[in-house]
Scaffold this active site. Structure first.
Site, PDB file in Angstrom:
ATOM      1  N   GLU A 177       0.830  -1.224   0.000  1.00 21.30           N
ATOM      2  CA  GLU A 177       0.000   0.000   0.000  1.00 21.30           C
ATOM      3  C   GLU A 177       0.858   1.266   0.000  1.00 21.30           C
ATOM      4  OE1 GLU A 177      -3.010  -0.365   3.088  1.00 21.30           O
ATOM      5  OE2 GLU A 177      -4.067  -1.883   1.927  1.00 21.30           O
ATOM      6  N   GLU A 296      -5.502  -8.347  -0.700  1.00 15.62           N
ATOM      7  CA  GLU A 296      -6.215  -8.061   0.563  1.00 15.62           C
ATOM      8  C   GLU A 296      -7.673  -7.804   0.221  1.00 15.62           C
ATOM      9  OE1 GLU A 296      -4.736  -5.303   3.472  1.00 15.62           O
ATOM     10  OE2 GLU A 296      -2.641  -5.724   2.937  1.00 15.62           O
TER      11      GLU A 296
END
Ligand code: AHR
Length: 510
Positions: A177, A296
């Site tokens: 991320e 995710e």
């Protein structure tokens, strides 16, 4: 006026297949976060733990889920992880301030222990490197430690630490991320694209067999989406194999039909990332496809306020109770819808990780006060999809009635996907009715599968949308469904309102 009934018409043809399913689409994730590792997979002293301290009941449930790959060690955790702290003699490993989750990391478990746990759980590791506070050299050192046979500084360090054989980790995430302002060492897209490209180049020199995942956007809501993908892939396209997607969902407004419509957001996210990858491919006149690693995904919202309180007001605990969402029945339907959406894109989504696996936004929970591990509601759709969702996805040809939602406009009453396992000669249809008002009549033309009959129908349903499981009660679990009928190659039956269905077809017994 309330609708009385809905319909879903499907046509399945033996010769019309979307893609073979990469089994890694049923992956999961374990981060050094909360009680996922410590008090989760690892709890020395627990009567159910083995000689290495791993909880046998937890490992057994992981095996039941049939998880082919587990992402490790983060997540946000990885962006300030110093992997060297977590290898070598345990008594010499330092404790560290863990900044992502404001906890204390003891480093009792590191890559060596985790690779032994992965063997017990019958799974592979998807390893992430720290491209937040560290960079190319450390990623290379870790890869050398893990995958190089011997005769160099880091491979010999692994051997000295007791692991003669390399771990042979194939799949590596280039950071986590990196677009997120919360990420330690977060980057602009230009900075990340260049760093990912240079790291990938170096890693492939060390071990050309590795597969690399470039960080995509942390969600479809990020202000830099999808420019992030376009700019970063422009840099690292030739060196990487996948781009990542992350997304979490939740019934934040307590509007169940609108919540269940949000699997359409996942569909839109996937389609846009595919389009962006292919745009870069065209610009580069490349022959190579970049595939998707949805590494995710899950429901995550129940624990948000409690998490905030622990991190702000009670920091630096070892294995704090973080992200311990207790899932209800409607969350299980949502997970079913997300699984269907991933499978519908099996031609480009090759890997996906249910985030996470144990205690932290997880299908498997352990009781902090002892007691056996237990299955959350979401355990069941994942387990059934992972068990029966093997083979090829059949091209979906569907017509479904629709309803209105408050935030997602008009959406279909139900969603479904069909998987054909040609080794077992079986079709499995996964279907969710996501309306609260009506049953949906499913009609499915399977005439090209001559001789097929109904083998079974399992269903997950509850009159209480908020019903949960616990260590002492399994209120939500699959049961045998009502009969589906096959007549002249046409399958018919009812998908009751608010239900997850697994309908299995196969060759009729002689
Ligand atoms: O899975 C929990 C967290 O969600 C991960 O650490 C991070 O990557 C994401 O924001």
């Amino acid at each position: 006026m309330k609708k009385e009934s809905g319909t879903m018409k499907m046509v399945l043809d033996r010769d019309y297949r979307l893609a073979k399913i990469d089994r890694r689409i049923f992956g999961s994730f374990i981060e050094h976060l909360g009680r996922a590792v410590y008090d989760g997979i690892y709890q020395p002293g627990n009567p159910d733990s083995d000689g290495e301290g791993f909880r046998k009941d937890v490992t057994e449930l992981v095996r039941e889920l049939n998880v082919p790959i587990v992402r490790y060690p983060g997540g946000n955790f990885v962006s300030n992880f110093f992997w060297e702290d977590s290898v070598g003699p345990k008594e010499k490993r330092p404790k560290r301030l863990e900044l992502a989750w404001r906890s204390t990391e003891t480093n009792e478990i590191g890559i060596g222990e985790f690779s032994r746990w992965a063997k017990k759980a019958d799974t592979d590791i998807m390893m992430a490197v720290n491209l937040g506070t560290r960079g190319i050299a450390d990623a290379c050192n870790l890869l050398e430690y893990c995958n190089h046979p011997s005769g160099t500084k880091y491979s010999d360090m692994r051997i000295a630490n007791g692991d003669k054989d390399p771990y042979r980790i194939k799949t590596w995430c280039l950071g986590n991320e990196m677009d997120g302002p919360w990420q330690l060492g977060g980057k602009t897209m230009e900075e990340y694209g260049r760093l990912a490209m240079e790291t990938a180049k170096a890693m492939k020199l060390i071990d050309p067999s590795v597969e690399l995942v470039s960080c995509g956007s942390s969600s479809i809501e990020m202000p830099t989406f999808p420019q992030w993908e376009a700019v970063t892939l422009e840099r690292d396209y030739d060196y990487v194999d996948y781009v990542s997607l992350h997304s979490y969902y939740g019934n934040r407004n307590n509007d169940t039909e609108d919540y269940l419509a949000s699997s359409d957001d996942m569909d839109r996210f996937i389609r846009t990332v595919i389009a962006t990858c292919d745009y870069v491919k065209a610009r580069k006149r490349s022959k190579k496809n970049i595939n998707l690693s949805f590494d995710e995904w899950n429901v995550w919202f129940h624990s948000n306020a409690a998490d905030e309180d622990i991190m702000q007001n009670h920091p630096w605990q070892i294995a704090p109770t973080l992200l311990e969402d207790v899932y209800n029945f409607e969350d299980a339907l949502m997970v079913g819808l997300l699984l269907i959406t991933l499978l519908k894109h099996a031609d480009r989504v090759k890997m996906a990780c249910l985030a996470q696996l144990v205690n932290v936004i997880a299908p498997i929970m352990t009781d902090p006060n002892g007691g056996a591990a237990w299955r959350q509601t979401i355990f069941y759709p994942f387990m059934q999809a992972s068990k029966y969702g093997r083979g090829s996805v059949l091209l979906p040809s569907m017509h479904v009635t629709e309803h209105e939602t408050s935030g997602h406009g008009t959406v279909t009453d139900a969603d479904a996907v069909a998987v054909y396992d040609d080794e077992k000669e079986e079709i499995t249809i996964f279907a969710v009715n996501r309306t609260q008002s009506c049953d949906v009549e499913l009609t499915c033309d399977v005439r090209s599968f001559e001789g097929y009959a109904v083998k079974g129908h399992q269903i997950l349903r509850s009159d209480d949308l908020k019903a949960v499981n616990s260590s002492s009660a399994e209120n939500v679990k699959p049961e045998e469904g009502a009969a589906f009928i096959m007549d002249g190659g046409i399958l018919t039956g009812i998908l009751p309102k608010m239900s997850w269905n697994v309908i299995r077809l196969g060759m009729a017994e002689e």
